[in-house]
Write an enzyme that holds these catalytic residues in place. Sequence first.
Site, mmCIF file in Angstrom:
data_model
loop_
_atom_site.group_PDB
_atom_site.id
_atom_site.type_symbol
_atom_site.label_atom_id
_atom_site.label_comp_id
_atom_site.label_asym_id
_atom_site.label_seq_id
_atom_site.Cartn_x
_atom_site.Cartn_y
_atom_site.Cartn_z
ATOM 1 C CB ALA A 193 -48.587 -4.723 -3.492
ATOM 2 C CG ASP A 194 -45.973 -6.743 1.614
ATOM 3 O OD1 ASP A 194 -46.510 -5.617 1.676
ATOM 4 O OD2 ASP A 194 -44.858 -6.977 2.095
ATOM 5 C CB SER A 195 -51.180 -7.325 3.594
ATOM 6 O OG SER A 195 -50.178 -7.710 4.509
#
Lengths: 78, 247
Positions: free
Chosen positions: A35-37
């Site tokens: 996941a990214d932010s």
Amino acid sequence: MENIEQRVRKIVAEQLGVNEADIKNESSFVDDLGADSLDTVELVMALEEEFECEIPDDEAEKITNVQQAIDYVVNHKK
Amino acid sequence: MVLQGQVALVTGAAQGIGSAVALVLGRQGATVIGTDINEAAAQRISSALSEAGIPGRGLVMDVRDPEQIEAAITRIEKEYGVVSILVNNAGITRDNLAMRMKDEEWDAVIETNLKSVFRMSRAVMKGMMKARSGRIINITSVVGHAGNPGQVNYCASKAGVSGMSRSLARELGSRNVTVNCVAPGFIDTSMTKVLEEKQKAALVAGIPLGRLGQPEDIAAAVGFLASPAAAYITGATIHVNGGMHME
């Protein structure tokens, strides 16, 4: 009615586009599930919607893996 | 009808550029919600839309008021669906030479022209991100790029929107939400009607195309950015100014 753990895992799989079988309870959203932010923000939004609760920002920051998400929902479910 | 099924929200839609934008998006098939600051203005929007046979309505919303924004978005989502096109057009001027400018004049312009754009964008981005599609189109100004004496507040607000748009374009790109600006030059609206004839003549002398622009000139660029033809454009500014400023 599915239990909370199953529902959380399902949402994580949908949001992060990963296979449910690859999700362990100790899987970190960022380190293990890619996941990214922005993904983590969307994930929190999806949890809020599914469980009809509001997760404050400072609590949301502490939810970094699947187990933490399950625990939060269990402890805060209406 | 390339925008069939889309819900467009246009702020400051009762007159000038906003009104022309609302009609163009509607003619392309979108349902259009036009907002403005008071009931009379909202009613003008409703009649303009219904006369043109465009689905949608006018709505009272003060872009400076977070509660009104939230209420409007909730209502639109309930009645029409998730906003898929946002046009941040509402804006004001409070011109003064910097030496004489009051804090109130500075704050009013920054609040209305800059902060409101952030608030509006934040309010619609959740729905757009979930839909994996959306268009945010901000109306900036040539003076945000070129500068203009007597408008330090206005120029700062428009240059601010321009920087914000580029950041937002980077944040939301992975969700297929594009963020762009249209930067009008001097357009024939109530905002430029305050200029004296002599000032206007001097301005026109500096415009290669030799005339003030019309609201429709700006609306056409917005219509393009909202359309599928502009799918691969984000973080960009389209200058519509008759050539008075070139980058």
